[in-house]
Design an enzyme around this catalytic site. Structure first.
Site, PDB file in Angstrom:
ATOM      1  N   VAL B 106       6.780 -20.729  96.818  1.00 32.08           N
ATOM      2  CA  VAL B 106       7.520 -19.409  96.959  1.00 32.08           C
ATOM      3  C   VAL B 106       7.258 -19.001  98.283  1.00 32.08           C
ATOM      4  CG1 VAL B 106       5.471 -17.955  96.422  1.00 32.08           C
ATOM      5  CG2 VAL B 106       7.852 -17.184  96.012  1.00 32.08           C
ATOM      6  N   ARG B 194       7.576  -8.563  91.278  1.00 34.78           N
ATOM      7  CA  ARG B 194       7.603  -9.307  90.061  1.00 34.78           C
ATOM      8  C   ARG B 194       5.942  -9.541  89.654  1.00 34.78           C
ATOM      9  NH1 ARG B 194      12.900 -11.457  91.393  1.00 34.78           N
ATOM     10  NH2 ARG B 194      11.758 -12.045  93.079  1.00 34.78           N
ATOM     11  N   ILE B 195       5.369 -10.140  90.494  1.00 33.84           N
ATOM     12  CA  ILE B 195       4.081 -10.403  90.196  1.00 33.84           C
ATOM     13  C   ILE B 195       3.121  -9.399  89.632  1.00 33.84           C
ATOM     14  CG2 ILE B 195       1.904 -11.878  90.537  1.00 33.84           C
ATOM     15  CD1 ILE B 195       3.582 -13.667  92.546  1.00 33.84           C
ATOM     16  N   PRO B 223       9.753   3.269  97.768  1.00 33.69           N
ATOM     17  CA  PRO B 223       9.478   2.903  96.396  1.00 33.69           C
ATOM     18  C   PRO B 223      11.126   3.246  95.601  1.00 33.69           C
ATOM     19  CG  PRO B 223       9.064   5.147  97.314  1.00 33.69           C
ATOM     20  CD  PRO B 223       9.253   4.226  98.469  1.00 33.69           C
ATOM     21  N   ARG B 290      -1.639 -13.233  99.948  1.00 30.45           N
ATOM     22  CA  ARG B 290      -1.798 -14.085 100.990  1.00 30.45           C
ATOM     23  C   ARG B 290      -3.313 -13.762 101.505  1.00 30.45           C
ATOM     24  NH1 ARG B 290       0.498 -17.553  99.019  1.00 30.45           N
ATOM     25  NH2 ARG B 290       2.541 -18.423  99.732  1.00 30.45           N
ATOM     26  N   HIS B 339      -6.963 -21.505  96.176  1.00 31.39           N
ATOM     27  CA  HIS B 339      -5.605 -21.349  95.950  1.00 31.39           C
ATOM     28  C   HIS B 339      -5.018 -22.049  94.790  1.00 31.39           C
ATOM     29  CE1 HIS B 339      -1.672 -20.043  98.655  1.00 31.39           C
ATOM     30  NE2 HIS B 339      -1.647 -19.954  97.327  1.00 31.39           N
ATOM     31  N   SER B 342      -0.730 -20.861  91.275  1.00 35.32           N
ATOM     32  CA  SER B 342       0.471 -21.349  90.625  1.00 35.32           C
ATOM     33  C   SER B 342       0.025 -22.770  89.864  1.00 35.32           C
ATOM     34  CB  SER B 342       1.727 -21.486  91.537  1.00 35.32           C
ATOM     35  OG  SER B 342       1.280 -22.603  92.389  1.00 35.32           O
TER      36      SER B 342
END
Lengths: 377, 377
Positions: B106, B194-195, B223, B290, B339, B342
């Site tokens: 991503v 989304r996450i 916002p 990150r 990490h 995913s």
């Protein structure tokens, strides 16, 4: 010159003498023995009462048996934790004044309930208040078991991350959440009481589609059709089905299996080699109930030989005597916590408060907030 | 006699020669370079096509740069992972045939997007499909940070459980779920895409009452009032409020803070000493975004000096070069994963499939399922 430590010791000794003297003089006070310091938020519920003499084991370790046998004499109530064995010896040492045993725990394996019944001593315990804390741990362990938490944290801890060779499917595990290519998920429960319901509630937004359960063999009236219909209605349309099943089906169909059953002879080793061999290869097992329900050797073998994907357990048979060379400790896919299911500040505070409230209500013959019927047990 | 290994090596060499020969003969085929074996479920999407020549780096390690520079010549598409640096050198080596770079990730920090734009090369990436896997890890880390998973698992691993002295509040941590004596919980998000939404959804049954967020500084239109109203409506009555806040408020009010913002210069060290000092003592920090967003030294100090309760992080600045003596690795209240946000089978399969689909669509000028506009970036 006295050091600070000596001063406090001297003050402590003086206080002890004073307490002993005052209790001798004011014999009308009811004595309650408290086997562990319950902290600054809870102890005042007892210590600030004029009508009660509180005798507390203040050391930060298991209450000494000899001290307890001596101090319990004449007590009307005793507040204990799971390390105190309540048997005929202790009850005889207490004598006929004893009205209440109040344990700061939901389990009562450490209490000879029939001995309480014989002597008309009431029993308080602390169910319900730990439901959310244990449900949280159950969800955490399910995620950790699927996503290889123990194994992958070990990579970082051991300094192996820099040498780790990334690959598209390296360190992967089965996903708890449903996804486009894997749109259904069945959670199974062995034991389907309050903690299981709270765990199920938390799993709904992860996309769980089906729920199956086997009641623990002790459970009086199970399955319960109306309750199940209400639960299913509550979680529709996400949840497609909820049903009681036999243990064979529980093993074969669960993607995540939660053991949330009590201990004791009737549940011992319900999860054995035979059960584990029937489980799915990508399934995970979570035990936040009692260690004795799972045969540890069988689970270690299941993990070693990859009959199942992983395990997350908060309880182990024989705990706390679980050493480094225990077969489950040696399995990287076994995520083990030292029985911290109820160990949140909020929950332990609520448990300690409830234990004191049970004791205070019981000694004056009132309704206890959470009493176990010793005559029915 | 040949061993099995030698046989497969011989077969492999023969196949390589044949592939090389056939590609030489049928020059009309489009060449796609694949920098990692994408597994038996995904590779056939490419290898079974008669019109495509697939050149794959089959070793289970980072694709050799020299091999890549040589083999990319004349390719129309390239499927990469985050270890391949896509810069002018690589694009020049590919030559004018190159139409698509497709990354199985991503993030695209490894890609010089402006160089793609200059050459009219399209960029495919894999957003969305990893949302659920990362949301699962975020919830897991929030639970682990609060309930001291790293520390308590260490007790078992090191064989210290038998010596552990139980006390009413030993090993306790702040509870994620609300309870009778602690009936409100505020979750904060740095980055509210989304996450974050998927993480919030999972937390609702834990009793979360309030949600606050600060959009990442890169976010275009934030916002978003209508979106927020819709989210709040969806989770009422459990959720009482949802609102954008400044970073000061985010620090001061969050019980659990999720960092789910992208990397890059604009988010670097947004979480610094100043921010961490403002956080609640019993709060926990989760970083599944990150590593660069968090100043590691400041976080280590915050944990050591107990400005906050704990942390759960899947990403660390400078990863994977995180050694045993890294300040965060030494903090028991820091739960660190290498990490794996995913890294579920379902999600990596979906990512690999999407990367191939992006490539196949892009080389024939069709709409790519997930294309990043290189001219706008």
């Amino acid at each position: 010159m006295l050091s600070d430590g000596s001063i406090s010791q001297a003050v402590y000794q003086a206080q002890t003498r004073l307490t002993s003297l005052s209790s001798h003089l004011r014999t009308s006070k009811s004595k309650i023995v408290v086997c562990r310091d319950l902290g600054p938020d809870v102890m005042p519920l007892l210590t600030k009462r004029d009508d009660i003499e509180v005798v507390t084991w203040t050391e930060d370790c298991v209450c000494d048996r000899e001290w307890l046998l001596k101090n319990i004499s004449g007590a009307v109530g005793i507040v204990i934790v799971f390390s105190e064995l309540v048997n005929a010896e202790l009850l005889d040492a207490a004598g006929p004044n004893l009205k209440v045993v109040s344990t700061m725990s939901v389990g009562y394996e450490h209490i000879h309930v029939s001995e309480l019944a014989k002597r008309n001593v009431r029993l308080g315990y602390t169910p319900d208040v730990l439901t959310d804390a244990v449900a949280d741990i159950s969800v955490m362990l399910a995620l950790m078991a699927g996503r290889n938490a123990n194994e992958t944290m070990g990579i970082v801890r051991e300094g192996l991350w820099p040498k780790f060779i990334w690959a598209p499917f390296a360190l992967c595990g089965p996903q708890l959440s449903t996804s486009g290519i894997s749109p259904s998920r069945t959670v199974g429960f062995l034991g389907f009481g309050r903690i299981s319901h709270a765990t199920l509630a938390r799993l709904i937004p992860f996309g769980v589609t089906d729920c199956i359960y086997s009641s623990n063999p002790n459970s009086a009236a199970s399955p319960k059709k109306e309750r199940d219909e209400a639960l299913l209605k509550q979680y529709r349309p996400q949840l497609k089905s909820l049903r009681p099943v036999d243990r064979d089906t529980l093993a074969r169909e669960s993607d995540v299996l939660f053991i949330l059953a009590p201990g004791g002879p009737s549940t011992r080793h319900l999860i054995d080699e035979d059960f584990l061999r029937k489980m799915k290869k990508h399934s995970v097992l979570v035990n936040a109930g009692r260690g004795t329900v799972v045969d540890s050797d069988a689970l270690a073998k299941a993990l070693r030989e990859k009959w199942i994907w992983g395990a997350g357990i908060d309880v182990v048979e024989g705990e706390p005597n679980i050493w480094k060379d225990h077969p489950l400790v040696k399995e990287p896919r076994c995520n083990i916590l030292p029985h911290i299911g109820s160990a949140s500040f909020e929950t332990r505070l609520a448990m300690a408060t409830l234990a004191v409230e049970n004791c205070l209500a019981g000694i004056v013959g009132q309704n206890m907030p959470a009493e176990l019927d010793v005559k029915a047990s």
